[in-house]
Structures are given as structure tokens and as C-alpha cells.
Design an enzyme around this catalytic site. Structure first.
Site, PDB file in Angstrom:
ATOM      1  CG  ASP A 121      -1.820   1.186   1.319  1.00 31.26           C
ATOM      2  OD1 ASP A 121      -2.022   1.846   0.283  1.00 31.26           O
ATOM      3  OD2 ASP A 121      -2.323   1.477   2.413  1.00 31.26           O
ATOM      4  CG  ASP A 328      -3.740   4.392  -2.288  1.00 44.13           C
ATOM      5  OD1 ASP A 328      -2.956   3.500  -1.917  1.00 44.13           O
ATOM      6  OD2 ASP A 328      -4.797   4.653  -1.691  1.00 44.13           O
TER       7      ASP A 328
END
Length: 533
Positions: A121, A328
Site C-alpha cells: 500500500d 495509491d
């Protein structure tokens, strides 16, 4: 992970499991065995014997894995000047449709070492693992013939001889953290924008087992700070990152920052997102001279991989529009606010030829189109973003294919309308090797299939934009839409569209507000329970 709103449960699980057993021996380096996912050791969790069916995604993944090993052996004859670091056992990452369509990797932590399947992430900072859980997932349903669930390791500081709690007076605790006095440890709570999703626990120091990105791999043990996640809520229980989240953000607590501060790697890393769902991660990688770059906007007290788009080109329709987006990898799909969303969506709708289709069940995509019963392929307009500095970012994965109730298929523009934040999700990263260079403060990208370091050929059927025949709708799999111009319907089961996949601020109303407040109170109660324990 700015969102887990779009995390979904469903689809056929083709979970790629590497079981690594690492034995620490006094005075010796760590030794390890890598068990191929088609070996007897892991075959029980699969539905096939030996290699998977030829032509399937797993078949090509297995062949590509062999190519990668062969290439590594050839490269090993030429010593690398400064090899990158990656996870002990390999640099592979895998997009798992059953766990939120995110990229995962196997990481090894502690002494004796334990392995964990963690989501990667770039939208968050802290690396946390489920730990002495009062609320966390302990198994994963497998697709094996035996039907047995796959047990997931749970981290315990007490079981790792190299684990130490981060004390409350540590500089690592900082103003954003609290103290759990009974544990004499720094407490954390990470709340994610996904509905009711959080991780709460204490910070500990332990060893992350890494290795050089070479063959043979030289083990490198890095002392890091991670979260001992005692309570997980929301999507972390069954939707995504159920066995841990590996934050790759820009804060000092993130693993790339720790590695750079310790002098183990350059303050940069790369992630490759293959069109087939297989990828790579390398710490210390600053990219190549041929990559395109754009500056990272270092704004605010908590910087992210935020960059500026200056122009949108949908086929020949060019719109000068400046806005910022966050890259992201912890968000499955791309979220855009107006006016950029409407510019793309309305322009896309005006250029496609198939009729609009409204799915019987609400999903997160607004613009879907029905495919004909005999339709073999479909064409969509090209989408290009011009980034600050002038380089273009071509979107390879603009659509996703879904099944239609009663038979047939449809495709959707794979962008979700957002009310407050613009995010380039991992679906728009497909086909690129992205470099997050925090030394130069630039984001770099170049075309890659993630198998050849020089972007050469591979056994994978990576489409370069040519039309291809479509499989039957029963074989559709929405995570594997290849190509970048003419796209065949090559996806399968539509991810279930629960209301929680919608952005929370896109669900107004008194009931939603009351629900949010109640969940916030529960989260706070859990947090203080841990602090007082």
C-alpha cells in the site's frame, strides 16, 4: 491505502502461496527453501495436479516464474554493482481478486521467522500485522479439492526473540501516538477512509527478513518498527489485507524510509504492475534514464505520492485541466472528482458505440455498456494524462468486463466518482513499472511486463493493443482485462457490489450519519480498551 471502499469479496480464488520455512542457525546466514505453488507441499490447496490447465492465468504465471528464475541465473554470472533489496524468497507480487484486487506479497518477520501475506500500500505508512488478535482473520478459504481453509499466521511479540515494544517515551511514538501504560508501549490506531476499517494496537521493533534481488539471494535482516495489530475492523476482517498491510508511504515509520535511514537501500523503490496480475517490488530502485517522471507535491504535514495532472486527452478531445492525484496501490480502482470525472466519463460515453447497460445490482461504476451475444471484441477511446513536466501517462486498463444476469457480458468505465479526493488506483498502474523516488521527489514510470528487466518478451500473452478473441462469458475474470486499445471481454465473475464499496461521502442521509457515528464510537472504545490494557 487511502480507500478500501472498493475492496470486494468474490471471484474464483487462485491464491498464489509460497510457503517459506527459514531456519536460523548460530553463526550462519539464514537458509530457506522456496516451495513452488505446484509442489506437493502446497498442492493440497489447489484444484489441480501438477501444472494448471494450459492457457489459464495460473499456467502463464507458472511459466513466467520459471522464466524469472532462468533470467536470474543468467544475470547471476555478472555481479551486480549494488543489488536492490526485496523480500526474502523473491520479489514477486500478486494481484488477488478475492482480496480486494490489490497486490500482495509474502513477507517474513521475527525470530523464528513467520511468513505473512500482506497487501502492498503506497497510500499509507505503517506496516502492521495481525497480532494476539481480539478481532482479526485467522484463515482464508482456499479453492482446494479438500475445501480446507488456509491457516494464516498471527504475529506475537512474545514468540519472537527479536521483538521489543516501542516504549512510550520513544521518539518513534510522537505526538500522533498514545501510550498503553500497562504494556509500557506506544499505541497506534490507523483509521482508513474505507467504511469502518481500522487497525489498532501497539508498536514493536522486530526483524524484517529481506534479501538482495539477485540469484543466489543474500539475506539481509533489517530492524524495523511495525504495528502489532490487536484489533482490526471493517474490510480487514474479510475483504482485503486480512493478514497484514505493508505501508509504503513517505512517513519515517514506513519500511522504505527505515531502510534508507539505516543505509541499507537508496530512498526509493519500484513496483511493477503486470497486465496479467503478476508484479515485482524492489527497494533502492531509482529507475532508468529512459523513464518518464513528474515531481511529487510535498504539501502539508503528511506528504503522499501526490502529483499534478495538467491535461486530459480522450482520443482527440484534449482538455486543459489541472488537478492533483495520489498514486495509491492500496486502492483497487481509480477515483476522480469533478470536473475531471465528468470530462472523462461524458467524453467516453459519447465515443463508444455499445448501448448503455444498467446492472441489476448497484455497483461502483456509473457507465456500463452491453456487449452483443456474438461480439468478439470492443473498442474504447484512448485516455492520456499529461503530467506536470510534460510527460504523458497512458492508461492501459480503462475498462472492466462484468457478467450480465441471464447471460452475456458488459464492460464498464473503471473510474469511480469521488466527492473529495482524486486517486490513481492500481488498475491504472497496470502495464507500468512505477518508481517512487523519495530522494529526487519524483514519480517515474515506464512500460513493463514485469518479467524482463529490459522490458523484453515473456511467455505471458501480454497484449500490446491488438484485438484478440474473447473467451466465453463463463470464463470472465474482471481482474485481467488485457491490452490498451481494443479490449476483448476477458474477465469473469463480477465482484459483489456491497454498499460499503461506495465512497462513504456518496451515501448521504440520516441513517448513514448515525451508522458512521456509532461505528466511530465503537472504534474509539476499542482504542481506549487497548490503551488501558
Amino acid at each position: 491505502m487511502m480507500y478500501f471502499k472498493d475492496s470486494v469479496v468474490g471471484g474464483v480464488v487462485l491464491l498464489i502461496v509460497f510457503a517459506c520455512w527459514i531456519n536460523a542457525r548460530s553463526g550462519e546466514a539464514f537458509g530457506f527453501d522456496i516451495h513452488h505453488r505446484y509442489s506437493d507441499t502446497v498442492k493440497d490447496f489447489l484444484t489441480v495436479d501438477g501444472l494448471p490447465e494450459k492457457g489459464s492465468l495460473d499456467y502463464y504465471a507458472a511459466m513466467a516464474h520459471r522464466d524469472h528464475l532462468s533470467k536470474s541465473r543468467r544475470l547471476a554470472t555478472t555481479p551486480a554493482a549494488s543489488p536492490f533489496l526485496t523480500f526474502l524468497g523473491g520479489n514477486d507480487t500478486y494481484r488477488l481478486s478475492s482480496l480486494g484486487f490489490l497486490h500482495y506479497s509474502i513477507v517474513t518477520v521475527g525470530t523464528p521467522p513467520l511468513t505473512f501475506l500482506v497487501a502492498l500500500d503506497t497510500g499509507s505508512d505503517l506496516f502492521w500485522l495481525p497480532c494476539e488478535c481480539t478481532s482479526c482473520a485467522r484463515s482464508l478459504n482456499s479453492s482446494s479439492a479438500s475445501g480446507r481453509p488456509l491457516s494464516l499466521n498471527i504475529y506475537s511479540p512474545n514468540n519472537s526473540s527479536t521483538s521489543l515494544p516501542v516504549p512510550c517515551n520513544s521518539t518513534k511514538c510522537g505526538q500522533r501516538r498514545a501510550c498503553a501504560p500497562r504494556r509500557n508501549a506506544c499505541a497506534y490506531q490507523e483509521v482508513y477512509l474505507s467504511s469502518n476499517t481500522s487497525s489498532t494496537g501497539i508498536l514493536v521493533d522486530d526483524v524484517l527478513h529481506l534479501g538482495t534481488d539477485a540469484n543466489p539471494q543474500k539475506p539481509v535482516n533489517a530492524s524495523i518498527t511495525l504495528g502489532c495489530g490487536i484489533v482490526q475492523t471493517g474490510d480487514f476482517l474479510d475483504g482485503a489485507a486480512i493478514n497484514g498491510l505493508f505501508g509504503l508511504g513517505m512517513d519515517e515509520v514506513s519500511v522504505p524510509s527505515i531502510l534508507a535511514n539505516k543505509g541499507l537501500a537508496a530512498n526509493s523503490f519500484s513496483m511493477c504492475f503486470g497486465a496479467d496480475g503478476i508484479g515485482r517490488i524492489e527497494f533502492g530502485d531509482k529507475g532508468s534514464s529512459s523513464q518518464r517522471v513528474t515531481p511529487i507535491n510535498l504539501e502539508g504535514r503528511h506528504p503522499t505520492y501526490n502529483v499534478t495532472v495538467t491535461q486530459i486527452a480522450l482520443e482527440k478531445n484534449v482538455t486543459d485541466l489541472e488537478f492533483s492525484v495520489i498514486f495509491d496501490s492500496g486502492t483497487s480502482f481509480t477515483y476522480l472528482t469533478d470536473p475531471s470525472y465528468s470530462v472523462i466519463a461524458e467524453g467516453f460515453n459519447s465515443q463508444v458505440t455499445e448501448p448503455r447497460y444498467q446492472p441489476e445490482t448497484r455497483i461502483i461504476f456509473d457507465y456500463c455498456y452491453a456487449l452483443g451475444a456474438t461480439q468478439k471484441s470492443y473498442s474504447v477511446p484512448n485516455l492520456n494524462f499529461t503530467m506536470k513536466g510534460g510527460h504523458q501517462f497512458f492508461v492501459n486498463n480503462l475498462t472492466i468486463v462484468i457478467p450480465r444476469r441471464g447471460g452475456g457480458a458488459a464492460y464498464c468505465l473503471a473510474i469511480v466518482k469521488s466527492e473529495d479526493i482524486d486517486i490513481i488506483g492500481q488498475n491504472f498502474m497496470a502495464g507500468y513499472r512505477l518508481v517512487f523516488d523519495r530522494e529526487e521527489n519524483v514519480l517515474g514510470w515506464e512500460d513493463a511486463d514485469c518479467y524482463d528487466a529490459n522490458n523484453g518478451s515473456s511467455n505471458l500473452p501480454v497484449s500490446k493493443g491488438n484485438p484478440a478473441a474473447a473467451p466465453s462469458p463463463s470464463m470472465l475474470n474482471p481482474e485481467a482485462t488485457p491490452g490498451n486499445r481494443t479490449r476483448p471481454p476477458t474477465s469473469s465473475r463480477l465482484p459483489p457490489p456491497p454498499l460499503s464499496t461506495q465512497p462513504s461521502n456518496a451515501q448521504p442521509g440520516v441513517n448513514s450519519m448515525i451508522h458512521t457515528i456509532l461505528m466511530l464510537l465503537v472504534s474509539i472504545l476499542l482504542h481506549f480498551t487497548i490503551l488501558s490494557s
